[in-house]
Design a protein around this motif. Structure first.
Motif, mmCIF file in Angstrom:
data_model
loop_
_atom_site.group_PDB
_atom_site.id
_atom_site.type_symbol
_atom_site.label_atom_id
_atom_site.label_comp_id
_atom_site.label_asym_id
_atom_site.label_seq_id
_atom_site.Cartn_x
_atom_site.Cartn_y
_atom_site.Cartn_z
ATOM 1 N N ALA A 113 0.841 -1.214 0.000
ATOM 2 C CA ALA A 113 0.000 0.000 0.000
ATOM 3 C C ALA A 113 0.866 1.250 0.000
ATOM 4 O O ALA A 113 0.614 2.200 -0.745
ATOM 5 C CB ALA A 113 -0.935 -0.007 1.207
ATOM 6 N N LEU A 114 1.920 1.252 0.835
ATOM 7 C CA LEU A 114 2.794 2.434 0.867
ATOM 8 C C LEU A 114 3.619 2.560 -0.413
ATOM 9 O O LEU A 114 3.984 3.671 -0.806
ATOM 10 C CB LEU A 114 3.701 2.407 2.091
ATOM 11 N N SER A 115 3.899 1.438 -1.070
ATOM 12 C CA SER A 115 4.576 1.509 -2.371
ATOM 13 C C SER A 115 3.693 2.250 -3.370
ATOM 14 O O SER A 115 4.158 3.144 -4.094
ATOM 15 C CB SER A 115 4.868 0.105 -2.908
ATOM 16 N N ALA A 116 2.418 1.885 -3.413
ATOM 17 C CA ALA A 116 1.483 2.573 -4.311
ATOM 18 C C ALA A 116 1.368 4.048 -3.924
ATOM 19 O O ALA A 116 1.362 4.931 -4.790
ATOM 20 C CB ALA A 116 0.117 1.896 -4.267
ATOM 21 N N CYS A 117 1.315 4.313 -2.610
ATOM 22 C CA CYS A 117 1.195 5.705 -2.142
ATOM 23 C C CYS A 117 2.439 6.527 -2.466
ATOM 24 O O CYS A 117 2.345 7.725 -2.743
ATOM 25 C CB CYS A 117 0.929 5.728 -0.634
ATOM 26 N N ARG A 118 3.584 5.887 -2.429
ATOM 27 C CA ARG A 118 4.839 6.574 -2.802
ATOM 28 C C ARG A 118 4.728 7.091 -4.233
ATOM 29 O O ARG A 118 5.146 8.207 -4.547
ATOM 30 C CB ARG A 118 6.002 5.585 -2.683
ATOM 31 N N LEU A 119 4.169 6.250 -5.109
ATOM 32 C CA LEU A 119 4.024 6.636 -6.518
ATOM 33 C C LEU A 119 2.924 7.667 -6.700
ATOM 34 O O LEU A 119 3.080 8.625 -7.469
ATOM 35 C CB LEU A 119 3.736 5.386 -7.363
ATOM 36 N N ILE A 120 1.819 7.491 -5.984
ATOM 37 C CA ILE A 120 0.725 8.467 -6.055
ATOM 38 C C ILE A 120 1.239 9.846 -5.627
ATOM 39 O O ILE A 120 0.964 10.856 -6.283
ATOM 40 C CB ILE A 120 -0.463 8.019 -5.172
ATOM 41 N N GLY A 121 2.015 9.879 -4.535
ATOM 42 C CA GLY A 121 2.591 11.141 -4.055
ATOM 43 C C GLY A 121 3.514 11.779 -5.071
ATOM 44 O O GLY A 121 3.483 12.997 -5.290
ATOM 45 N N SER A 122 4.333 10.951 -5.722
ATOM 46 C CA SER A 122 5.269 11.477 -6.732
ATOM 47 C C SER A 122 4.530 12.109 -7.905
ATOM 48 O O SER A 122 4.968 13.113 -8.460
ATOM 49 C CB SER A 122 6.164 10.349 -7.257
ATOM 50 N N ILE A 123 3.390 11.506 -8.258
ATOM 51 C CA ILE A 123 2.605 12.028 -9.384
ATOM 52 C C ILE A 123 1.890 13.317 -8.979
ATOM 53 O O ILE A 123 2.004 14.346 -9.649
ATOM 54 C CB ILE A 123 1.575 10.969 -9.850
ATOM 55 N N VAL A 124 1.152 13.257 -7.870
ATOM 56 C CA VAL A 124 0.328 14.402 -7.457
ATOM 57 C C VAL A 124 1.193 15.620 -7.143
ATOM 58 O O VAL A 124 0.844 16.755 -7.473
ATOM 59 C CB VAL A 124 -0.549 14.027 -6.238
ATOM 60 N N ARG A 125 2.357 15.389 -6.519
ATOM 61 C CA ARG A 125 3.230 16.507 -6.140
ATOM 62 C C ARG A 125 4.293 16.802 -7.190
ATOM 63 O O ARG A 125 5.168 17.632 -6.961
ATOM 64 C CB ARG A 125 3.888 16.204 -4.784
#
Length: 320
Positions: A241-253
């Motif tokens: 889950a945190l792996s996916a969130c790491r990528l989501i954060g990189s995209i959104v920010r």
């Protein structure tokens, strides 16, 4: 196609991993619209209701969380695919046991998504990840920079944690990638592993280690720890889950972070016809560029072995 609603995430699949991603991404306070798509609507609604109540607490953003259908993909910024069976205790030693079933699941999902968009950035979490990422991109002609899998990002986090613990430093100060397949043929290019510039071969001296670091054991432990977790608790969820969130954060920010993700290669190291994890620069565009880290002879051999294994597996289930 349509316009993108920035800050909108669609999670496909509300099982252990999908629900863990939903809860983890809420803690990040970076999205304002989250839709869960799941075959079992009651399960999805239960997850959504449970998660929505956390937005009443001070540390949680007031995101709009709801259950929806594939039409919600039309203006999504990011889509995360977690659907399909996962490895379970007893069959957990190889993610490839899921191959044929999850290829069908992925085909159905991509048919639905591509009816509505080819603009959203898709993150694949379902296994066997590299095969599914390749088929999803090639079969549906999805922009290659906008579809990638979590790949060896979690393997890398596990490796960095183990190595940091052994050297007595924070895992975030370890630079070391696990590359290739998210599975049995993954490898570590040891010549690129360092802690603040100190190369791997000097760790024993610099960190005054009592025992010599065992490369084979480190790689083996990195590969099996996820499978061990499945045997122990029935599934894995927090790390992925945190792996996916790491990528989501990189995209959104729009971070331009360098992380290993599974991407369809296009000539890197002279390879084509597979998806595998290589270090990629992740931004609001998806993958900005794929990096070719310098490999020593051992790394080149490991890459070659991984490539041939993935290529033959893809050819067994998909012909272009």
């Amino acid at each position: 196609m349509g316009t993108i609603s920035y800050g909108k995430l669609v999670i496909i699949g509300a099982g252990n991993v999908g629900s863990a991603i939903l809860n983890s991404v809420l803690r990040m306070n970076i999205l304002d619209d989250i839709v869960v798509v799941n075959r079992n609507q009651k399960k999805a609604l239960g997850e959504v209701l449970d998660a929505s109540h956390t937005t009443a607490f001070a540390y949680s953003a007031n995101a709009n969380i709801r259950v929806g259908g594939y039409e919600e993909c039309a203006d999504a910024q990011i889509i995360v695919i977690t659907a399909g069976p996962s490895i379970t205790p007893g069959n957990s030693r190889d993610r490839m046991v899921l191959l044929e079933k999850n290829v069908d699941v992925m085909n159905n999902i991509m048919e639905q998504i591509t009816r509505y968009t080819k603009d959203a950035i898709i993150i694949v979490v379902s296994n066997p990840l590299d095969i599914l990422t390749y088929i999803a991109q090639k079969k549906f002609d999805y922009p290659a920079n906008k579809i990638f899998g979590t790949g060896t990002l979690l393997d890398t986090a596990r490796f960095n944690k183990m190595l940091g613990d052994l050297c007595g430093v924070d895992a975030k100060n370890v630079t070391g990638f696990v590359l290739g397949e998210h599975g049995s043929t993954s490898f570590i290019p040891w010549n690129t592993v360092n802690i603040v510039g100190v190369p791997f071969d000097e760790f024993e001296k610099q960190f005054e280690l009592k025992e010599k670091l065992d490369k084979e054991k480190l790689l083996h432990d990195t590969k099996v720890i996820g499978l061990d977790i499945v045997e122990l608790k029935g599934y894995t969820s927090s790390g992925v889950a945190l792996s996916a969130c790491r990528l989501i954060g990189s995209i959104v920010r729009n971070e331009k972070s360098v992380v290993p993700v599974s991407t369809v290669v296009s000539g890197q190291y002279g390879m084509n016809g597979v998806a595998m994890s290589l270090p990629c620069v992740i931004s609001k565009n998806g993958i900005d560029r794929i990096l070719e880290v310098p490999l020593d002879e051992e790394g080149k051999r490991d890459l070659e072995k991984c490539y041939h294994y993935l290529k033959s597996t893809i050819e067994s289930v998909y012909t272009e």
